[in-house]
Design a protein around this motif. Structure first.
Motif, PDB file in Angstrom:
ATOM      1  N   LEU A 156       0.852  -1.188   0.000  1.00 42.07           N
ATOM      2  CA  LEU A 156       0.000   0.000   0.000  1.00 42.07           C
ATOM      3  C   LEU A 156       0.888   1.239   0.000  1.00 42.07           C
ATOM      4  O   LEU A 156       1.656   1.466   0.935  1.00 42.07           O
ATOM      5  N   PHE A 157       0.801   2.018  -1.077  1.00 41.04           N
ATOM      6  CA  PHE A 157       1.588   3.241  -1.232  1.00 41.04           C
ATOM      7  C   PHE A 157       0.693   4.448  -0.935  1.00 41.04           C
ATOM      8  O   PHE A 157      -0.453   4.499  -1.392  1.00 41.04           O
ATOM      9  N   LEU A 158       1.234   5.395  -0.175  1.00 45.77           N
ATOM     10  CA  LEU A 158       0.433   6.506   0.316  1.00 45.77           C
ATOM     11  C   LEU A 158       0.929   7.835  -0.225  1.00 45.77           C
ATOM     12  O   LEU A 158       2.144   8.092  -0.271  1.00 45.77           O
ATOM     13  N   PRO A 159       0.017   8.742  -0.604  1.00 41.48           N
ATOM     14  CA  PRO A 159       0.411  10.087  -1.035  1.00 41.48           C
ATOM     15  C   PRO A 159       0.802  10.934   0.171  1.00 41.48           C
ATOM     16  O   PRO A 159       0.636  10.523   1.320  1.00 41.48           O
ATOM     17  N   GLU A 160       1.280  12.124  -0.088  1.00 41.87           N
ATOM     18  CA  GLU A 160       1.726  13.002   0.994  1.00 41.87           C
ATOM     19  C   GLU A 160       0.565  13.457   1.870  1.00 41.87           C
ATOM     20  O   GLU A 160       0.701  13.551   3.094  1.00 41.87           O
ATOM     21  N   TRP A 194      -3.863   9.815  -4.849  1.00 44.02           N
ATOM     22  CA  TRP A 194      -4.540   8.565  -4.550  1.00 44.02           C
ATOM     23  C   TRP A 194      -3.595   7.589  -3.856  1.00 44.02           C
ATOM     24  O   TRP A 194      -2.414   7.506  -4.210  1.00 44.02           O
ATOM     25  N   ALA A 195      -4.106   6.841  -2.887  1.00 43.61           N
ATOM     26  CA  ALA A 195      -3.379   5.699  -2.352  1.00 43.61           C
ATOM     27  C   ALA A 195      -3.424   4.576  -3.380  1.00 43.61           C
ATOM     28  O   ALA A 195      -4.395   4.455  -4.146  1.00 43.61           O
ATOM     29  N   VAL A 196      -2.373   3.748  -3.407  1.00 45.04           N
ATOM     30  CA  VAL A 196      -2.280   2.687  -4.409  1.00 45.04           C
ATOM     31  C   VAL A 196      -1.997   1.352  -3.723  1.00 45.04           C
ATOM     32  O   VAL A 196      -1.030   1.224  -2.959  1.00 45.04           O
ATOM     33  N   ALA A 197      -2.840   0.366  -4.007  1.00 44.21           N
ATOM     34  CA  ALA A 197      -2.650  -0.990  -3.495  1.00 44.21           C
ATOM     35  C   ALA A 197      -2.285  -1.925  -4.637  1.00 44.21           C
ATOM     36  O   ALA A 197      -2.899  -1.871  -5.710  1.00 44.21           O
ATOM     37  N   MET A 198      -1.284  -2.784  -4.395  1.00 37.80           N
ATOM     38  CA  MET A 198      -0.852  -3.764  -5.386  1.00 37.80           C
ATOM     39  C   MET A 198      -0.757  -5.124  -4.714  1.00 37.80           C
ATOM     40  O   MET A 198       0.139  -5.360  -3.908  1.00 37.80           O
ATOM     41  N   PRO A 199      -1.688  -6.046  -5.036  1.00 34.99           N
ATOM     42  CA  PRO A 199      -1.678  -7.354  -4.398  1.00 34.99           C
ATOM     43  C   PRO A 199      -0.933  -8.419  -5.202  1.00 34.99           C
ATOM     44  O   PRO A 199      -0.828  -8.348  -6.433  1.00 34.99           O
ATOM     45  N   SER A 200      -0.419  -9.410  -4.476  1.00 35.36           N
ATOM     46  CA  SER A 200      -0.031 -10.690  -5.075  1.00 35.36           C
ATOM     47  C   SER A 200      -1.160 -11.683  -4.836  1.00 35.36           C
ATOM     48  O   SER A 200      -2.077 -11.442  -4.035  1.00 35.36           O
TER      49      SER A 200
END
Length: 278
Positions: free
Chosen positions: A58-62, A97-103
């Motif tokens: 989960l990547f978060l913006p400022e 936007w927050a970004v989610a990347m699943p395996s």
């Protein structure tokens, strides 16, 4: 128009050897993904299930996120993981936007139906962490998986479904029946019943969710056909759809525009989400 029959289904769905420089992938994605993760505001390896691959980044913006953007990777449901694609989060992050990347688990250890359920669980978990509208994107097999999320039999909860603001399928495979004619089916283990049951093109869409199918102009003809096929059929079922063919793009670089906050791809999906998301 000249009609023709596909005589080699493996070649019809083979990207690497039919694209100049295709053998450079997926290795070309490794370094930029590693570098991006090292510098990003991120929560890595968040569990959404009990399996070793049931993890998402989960990547978060400022600032406080405008919503949740999800990217689901491809690999024909049988290869790769989330670690190859981290750098693609740059575009949505820059837009706030927050970004989610699943395996997810891979065939043949699990079925495509199992993978679909796992992706649904990952999105649901991430949606509990981030408020606002949800935009789903996926590449190749990932395009199949995100369009499965906006079918009437979606594994997403009613609350998560209600937050879907746009779905972007990039070079997606939406009709699984041709996979039966490929050597890959030794791993996918599809039969006609399961191929039909897991094909979004044969299902009804959630009508409140806009769909964009996006494909490179230099892709194999089957990917071009698969892209327009879903948009065409779902348009007839009341879904707002558009099919975009990006010139001078092939199966591997068509996703590059996700990393560019000003790209037409992101403006298309995030612009509409910002207007209609709650």
């Amino acid at each position: 128009m000249v009609a023709f029959a596909v005589t080699d289904w493996d070649d019809a769905y083979e990207n690497g050897r039919n694209i100049p420089g295709g053998s450079d992938y997926p290795a070309a994605w490794v370094e930029p993904a590693v570098s991006f993760r090292a510098a990003a505001r991120a929560h890595l390896e968040l569990p959404y299930g009990e399996g070793a691959r049931h993890r998402y980044d989960l990547f978060l913006p400022e600032d406080a996120p405008k919503g949740l953007f999800v990217f689901v990777h491809g690999g024909y449901w049988m290869a790769l993981d989330k670690s190859y694609w981290s750098h693609l989060a740059a575009g949505p992050l820059a837009q706030g936007w927050a970004v989610a990347m699943p395996s997810y688990d891979l065939c043949p250890e699990v079925s495509i139906a199992d993978i679909t359920a796992q992706v649904g669980a990952a999105i649901t978990h991430a949606a509990d962490e981030i408020d606002g509208p949800i935009v789903l994107s996926g590449h190749s097999a990932g395009g199949h998986l995100v369009t499965a999320m906006m079918c009437e039999d979606s594994p997403l909860s009613d609350e998560t479904r209600s937050r879907l603001a746009h779905v972007l399928s990039i070079s997606g495979v939406h009709d699984l029946r041709p996979m039966l004619r490929t050597e890959r089916n030794a791993a996918l283990q599809l039969n006609m019943v399961s191929a039909e049951a897991n094909s979004p093109v044969l299902k009804r869409p959630l009508k409140h969710v806009p769909l964009t199918t996006w494909v490179g102009g230099g892709e194999r003809q089957e990917f071009l056909r698969q892209s327009v096929l879903l948009s065409n059929i779902w348009h007839g079922l009341g879904c707002i759809t558009q099919d975009v063919v990006a010139p001078d793009r092939h199966h591997f670089n068509v996703i590059d525009d996700l990393a560019d906050p000003n790209s037409a791809m992101l403006q298309t999906v995030l612009g509409s989400a910002g207007e209609g998301g709650q």
